[in-house]
Design an enzyme around this catalytic site. Structure first.
Site, PDB file in Angstrom:
ATOM      1  N   GLY A  83      55.845   5.654 -21.467  1.00 54.11           N
ATOM      2  CA  GLY A  83      56.640   4.751 -22.292  1.00 54.11           C
ATOM      3  C   GLY A  83      57.994   4.422 -21.700  1.00 54.11           C
ATOM      4  N   GLU A 123      57.325   1.633 -19.519  1.00 53.14           N
ATOM      5  CA  GLU A 123      57.046   0.437 -20.322  1.00 53.14           C
ATOM      6  C   GLU A 123      58.326  -0.184 -20.873  1.00 53.14           C
ATOM      7  OE1 GLU A 123      52.657   0.903 -22.189  1.00 53.14           O
ATOM      8  OE2 GLU A 123      53.985   2.606 -22.528  1.00 53.14           O
ATOM      9  N   GLU A 149      49.897   7.838 -18.402  1.00 53.35           N
ATOM     10  CA  GLU A 149      48.971   7.952 -19.527  1.00 53.35           C
ATOM     11  C   GLU A 149      47.549   8.290 -19.092  1.00 53.35           C
ATOM     12  OE1 GLU A 149      52.158   4.903 -20.745  1.00 53.35           O
ATOM     13  OE2 GLU A 149      50.974   5.377 -18.950  1.00 53.35           O
ATOM     14  N   ALA A 179      56.382   8.673 -24.191  1.00 46.48           N
ATOM     15  CA  ALA A 179      56.188   9.012 -25.602  1.00 46.48           C
ATOM     16  C   ALA A 179      56.183  10.526 -25.790  1.00 46.48           C
ATOM     17  CB  ALA A 179      54.883   8.413 -26.110  1.00 46.48           C
TER      18      ALA A 179
END
Length: 263
Positions: free
Chosen positions: A114, A117, A137, A65
């Site tokens: 991300g 993910e 994260e 992200a």
């Protein structure tokens, strides 16, 4: 202006390329929106039967992200953070996971946060031997918000997943393959050819049967075995009324290649 997500189509295979190499293909609001737009188009295009997702440049699939952009909503408080940051990301990974055509991640470099993910969410993944995967994260003081605490343990097991989640330490491509996070590792220069080769082995199959396999697997994974078998039976029942199943069986009996029309 250069598109932040490039779309090319060659035959029955589309390629989506995250195109922010100067930001290591970090996923921002605009990238999420553009991916949804492209996925809408590709889902409606019957000629497209598989999708490859990769990153621009030599360094990154996606570093995760775009924290600089998402920090605003996060600092605004829990309600805004959930609405603007978490739910947007979860909608994207859920869309990738449930897409009715196979999406193959071609992981060309780092896949952190991300980016990891996204790799977890898509059905298939091919990795360059340069690829690195990390749940970074934890280093920023929060748990993965785009499904990483749920999909990763299901893919690689609880203890392996927690080692990644709690340390933020990266793992290499071969370790990712051994754990079940990716299907195949190839030399960096062969990555896209390998992804296209995998796509080619899928696109000559019945698109309806491919969609049924994807749906049954994705929906049944988190159900009891009996509930999952009911999902599987329902997908088979849908296929039983199609021309594709008749063509597949007839071609087998007649010892000829099947030609599937997707109806």
């Amino acid at each position: 202006m250069t598109d932040i997500v490039l779309l090319t189509v060659e035959g029955a295979v589309a390629t989506l390329t995250l195109n922010r190499p100067h930001k290591l293909n970090a996923i921002d609001f605009a990238t999420i929106a553009r991916l949804h737009e492209h996925l809408d188009v590709l889902e409606a295009d019957a000629a497209v039967r598989a999708v490859i997702l990769t990153g621009a440049g030599e360094r990154a699939f996606s570093a995760g992200a775009d924290i600089a952009e998402f920090s605003g909503p996060v600092f605004a408080g829990p309600e805004t953070a959930l609405r603007e940051f978490v739910r947007r990301g979860q909608r994207l990974t859920s869309r990738l996971e449930s897409f009715p055509k196979p999406i193959i991640a071609a992981v060309n470099g780092i896949a952190y946060g991300g980016g990891c993910e996204v790799t977890e969410a898509v059905p298939l993944a091919v990795a360059s031997d340069r690829a690195l995967f990390a749940k970074s994260e934890i280093r920023l003081g929060f748990p993965p918000p785009y499904g990483g605490t749920q999909r990763l343990p299901r893919l690689i097991g609880r203890k392996r997943a927690l080692a990644m989640l709690l340390t933020g330490d990266p793992i290499g491509a071969e370790d990712a393959k051994d754990a079940g996070l990716v299907n195949l590792v190839v030399p960096h220069e062969d990555l896209m050819d390998a992804a296209r080769g995998l796509a080619a082995r899928i696109v000559d199959k019945s698109p309806l049967a491919v969609a049924a396999c994807l749906a049954a697997t994705t929906r049944g994974l988190n159900l009891s075995i009996d509930e999952g078998l009911a999902v599987e039976a329902g997908q088979f029942a849908r296929m039983a009324a199609t021309q594709d199943i008749r063509e597949g069986i007839t071609a087998f009996i007649e010892k000829r290649p099947a030609v599937f029309a997707g109806r």
